[in-house]
Design a protein around this motif. Structure first.
Motif, PDB file in Angstrom:
ATOM      1  N   LEU A 140       0.527  -0.868   0.508  1.00  0.00           N
ATOM      2  CA  LEU A 140      -0.024   0.182   0.493  1.00  0.00           C
ATOM      3  C   LEU A 140       0.940   1.659  -0.486  1.00  0.00           C
ATOM      4  O   LEU A 140       2.389   0.677   0.346  1.00  0.00           O
ATOM      5  CB  LEU A 140      -1.084   0.421   1.102  1.00  0.00           C
ATOM      6  CG  LEU A 140      -1.655  -0.979   1.006  1.00  0.00           C
ATOM      7  CD1 LEU A 140      -2.586  -0.940   2.626  1.00  0.00           C
ATOM      8  CD2 LEU A 140      -2.214  -1.078   0.707  1.00  0.00           C
ATOM      9  N   ALA A 159       1.872   5.089   1.092  1.00  0.00           N
ATOM     10  CA  ALA A 159       1.884   6.254   2.354  1.00  0.00           C
ATOM     11  C   ALA A 159       2.469   6.783   2.188  1.00  0.00           C
ATOM     12  O   ALA A 159       3.755   7.010   1.391  1.00  0.00           O
ATOM     13  CB  ALA A 159       2.363   4.920   3.581  1.00  0.00           C
ATOM     14  N   SER A 191       0.080   8.344   7.168  1.00  0.00           N
ATOM     15  CA  SER A 191      -1.081   7.560   6.267  1.00  0.00           C
ATOM     16  C   SER A 191      -1.263   6.848   4.918  1.00  0.00           C
ATOM     17  O   SER A 191      -0.424   7.169   4.393  1.00  0.00           O
ATOM     18  CB  SER A 191      -2.154   9.171   6.255  1.00  0.00           C
ATOM     19  OG  SER A 191      -2.965   9.172   4.970  1.00  0.00           O
ATOM     20  N   THR A 192      -1.983   6.141   5.067  1.00  0.00           N
ATOM     21  CA  THR A 192      -2.398   5.009   4.745  1.00  0.00           C
ATOM     22  C   THR A 192      -3.286   4.926   3.715  1.00  0.00           C
ATOM     23  O   THR A 192      -4.557   4.590   5.062  1.00  0.00           O
ATOM     24  CB  THR A 192      -1.034   3.490   5.171  1.00  0.00           C
ATOM     25  OG1 THR A 192      -0.323   3.842   5.933  1.00  0.00           O
ATOM     26  CG2 THR A 192      -1.094   2.590   3.963  1.00  0.00           C
ATOM     27  N   THR A 193      -3.405   4.157   2.853  1.00  0.00           N
ATOM     28  CA  THR A 193      -5.002   3.161   2.439  1.00  0.00           C
ATOM     29  C   THR A 193      -5.199   2.109   2.905  1.00  0.00           C
ATOM     30  O   THR A 193      -4.414   1.303   4.465  1.00  0.00           O
ATOM     31  CB  THR A 193      -5.037   3.331   0.976  1.00  0.00           C
ATOM     32  OG1 THR A 193      -3.746   2.584   0.162  1.00  0.00           O
ATOM     33  CG2 THR A 193      -4.156   4.297   0.044  1.00  0.00           C
ATOM     34  N   GLY A 194      -6.246   1.572   2.810  1.00  0.00           N
ATOM     35  CA  GLY A 194      -6.381   0.128   3.255  1.00  0.00           C
ATOM     36  C   GLY A 194      -6.844  -0.978   2.344  1.00  0.00           C
ATOM     37  O   GLY A 194      -6.600  -0.421   0.980  1.00  0.00           O
ATOM     38  N   TYR A 195      -7.539  -2.260   2.510  1.00  0.00           N
ATOM     39  CA  TYR A 195      -7.476  -2.877   1.394  1.00  0.00           C
ATOM     40  C   TYR A 195      -8.247  -4.424   2.376  1.00  0.00           C
ATOM     41  O   TYR A 195      -8.742  -3.844   2.910  1.00  0.00           O
ATOM     42  CB  TYR A 195      -6.292  -3.707   0.926  1.00  0.00           C
ATOM     43  CG  TYR A 195      -6.157  -4.884   2.680  1.00  0.00           C
ATOM     44  CD1 TYR A 195      -6.762  -6.037   2.491  1.00  0.00           C
ATOM     45  CD2 TYR A 195      -4.880  -3.992   3.625  1.00  0.00           C
ATOM     46  CE1 TYR A 195      -5.830  -7.035   4.014  1.00  0.00           C
ATOM     47  CE2 TYR A 195      -5.389  -4.805   4.656  1.00  0.00           C
ATOM     48  CZ  TYR A 195      -5.103  -5.604   5.055  1.00  0.00           C
ATOM     49  OH  TYR A 195      -5.200  -6.279   6.495  1.00  0.00           O
ATOM     50  N   ASP A 250      -8.312  -0.708   7.293  1.00  0.00           N
ATOM     51  CA  ASP A 250      -8.231   0.511   6.823  1.00  0.00           C
ATOM     52  C   ASP A 250      -7.409   0.998   7.523  1.00  0.00           C
ATOM     53  O   ASP A 250      -7.911   1.813   8.982  1.00  0.00           O
ATOM     54  CB  ASP A 250      -9.855   1.134   6.890  1.00  0.00           C
ATOM     55  CG  ASP A 250      -9.639   2.750   5.853  1.00  0.00           C
ATOM     56  OD1 ASP A 250      -8.735   3.305   5.278  1.00  0.00           O
ATOM     57  OD2 ASP A 250     -10.978   3.656   5.760  1.00  0.00           O
ATOM     58  N   GLY A 271      -5.281   4.343   7.084  1.00  0.00           N
ATOM     59  CA  GLY A 271      -6.166   5.908   7.575  1.00  0.00           C
ATOM     60  C   GLY A 271      -5.276   6.548   8.293  1.00  0.00           C
ATOM     61  O   GLY A 271      -3.487   6.728   8.249  1.00  0.00           O
TER      62      GLY A 271
END
Length: 412
Positions: free
Chosen positions: A350, A352, A377-381, A397, A399
């Protein structure tokens, strides 16, 4: 060209000979003046340095959402396998183990067995002079979604900094890179509505009767001695279930007597009940870890001779792997709880970005300690389970995550 080279060489060499001549004349040598501290003089560019930091990194856990439904098979085999073994949730029937008293050879099969077991008094079937064996299975009503946040986990970090001698006034600029690891751990247990189906097989016991209390008794109606009675009898605390044959007891002459109850190897009847309402316990688990590879710039501002403040930030990549599992359990009236587990393993990368702010304290010229705040801050899957016993999905997530960091640094 040769004249120019000679002039330049003379300009560099002349001061050296002058210094040597002055020393020969007895004058004191010029005292060495160390350069000013790094970052304290805009005209001074420090030589390149490296710093390796090792420490801890704590981040808030990601948010999770999940839903789905499944079934709970009995997990047993009431039908005989190739060896004639039958398994139930509250007992079993195994092949006969009786032998000829004279020769010791197995007896000729007669449709009965002395090797079996059951677990609960309620299984004694007075109406059929036998024992009931059960296989329980269940289903879950609805998808029963939920959400929560994984626990904050303490991880580690390894950071490398390179000082290229870039300064603006007292402010120093470095290039940094780092690798960190943190765990993901989420667990929640809930009770949801479901339906339970009961398969009942009835087996006769042929060498015993049932007494007035429904306990196994001998042909004269006397309750069998301790060790042979499969049900609890008032005043006989050594006789509660579970009962397992073969069994034996001591007679009046203190001799061991085989008093195993013989049971039929084929049920005299088998019935499957209509599904009945029940409660199902679901335990949701999301466990794993994620690695953060980050790189960027750092700005360092000296505060005192020992203390300095720094901020850093830049892009990052997060490699995450998790196991998503659900334990589905029903509690039948007899036997142990029946559980079915479904799971899935998943990993992904991901994008970030991060930002850190720290306070550093210098113990020595080569050793610092630091403590600071972390933002990432990172996205999700999404993750899914598709198995015969269940279909479930979850969303992890990351976030915006906050936390703290700290450790020790070595400069070289």
């Amino acid at each position: 060209m040769n004249k120019l080279f000679a002039c330049l060489a003379l300009a560099f060499v002349a001061p050296i000979f002058g210094s040597l001549y002055a020393q020969d004349e007895g004058s004191e040598p010029e005292q060495y003046e160390p350069p000013p501290p790094v970052g304290m003089d805009v005209d001074f560019l420090a030589p390149a340095k490296q710093k390796l930091s090792v420490g801890f990194r704590v981040l808030t856990g990601p948010k999770v959402r999940y839903s789905g439904s499944g079934i709970i098979p009995s997990g047993v085999n009431p039908s005989p396998d190739v060896n004639g073994i039958r398994r139930y949730n509250d007992g079993f029937i195994d092949p006969d183990a009786r032998t000829d008293a004279t020769t010791g050879a197995p007896i000729t099969p007669d449709g009965n067995s002395n090797t079996w077991s059951f677990s609960n008094q309620s299984q004694v079937d007075a109406a059929n002079n036998g024992v009931d064996m059960h296989a329980y299975s269940g289903t879950i009503n609805g998808t029963n979604g939920g959400s929560g946040r994984a626990s904050s986990g303490t991880g580690f970090e390894l950071t490398f900094e390179r000082d290229f001698g870039w300064h603006l006034g007292r402010v120093q600029f470095d290039i940094i890179g780092g690798l960190g690891m943190n765990k993901i751990s989420y667990s929640r247990t809930t009770t949801v509505a479901g339906m339970m189906t009961t398969l009942t097989d009835v087996y006769n016991t042929f060498n015993t009767n049932l007494d007035a209390n429904g306990d196994l008794a001998d042909a004269s109606g006397n309750t069998l001695p301790a060790g042979s009675n499969p049900t609890y009898t008032a005043g006989a605390p050594n006789q509660p279930p579970p009962y397992t044959a073969p069994s034996s007891a001591l007679d009046s002459n203190n001799q061991t007597v085989n008093n195993s109850t013989i049971i039929g190897t084929q049920p005299v009847s088998d019935t499957a009940s209509a599904p009945q309402p029940t409660l199902v316990t679901e335990k949701w688990n999301i466990t794993g870890a994620y690695f953060t590879l980050r790189g960027g710039a750092e700005m360092i501002v000296p505060i005192t001779q020992k203390f300095s403040a720094s901020v850093s930030g830049g892009p990052a990549l997060v490699y995450v792997g998790t196991t998503f599992s659900i334990d589905q359990t029903i509690n039948p009236p007899t036997g142990s709880p029946v559980t079915s587990t479904v799971s899935n393993d998943y990993s992904t990368v991901l994008p970030a970005y991060f930002a850190d702010a720290n306070i550093d304290y210098s113990f020595t010229d080569t050793t610092d300690v630091y403590l600071g705040a972390v933002f990432q801050s990172t996205t999700g899957y999404n993750q899914a389970i598709h198995e015969p016993d269940g279909n479930y999905t979850d969303r992890v997530d990351f976030g915006n995550q906050e936390g703290v960091r700290g450790g020790i640094s070595f400069k070289f």
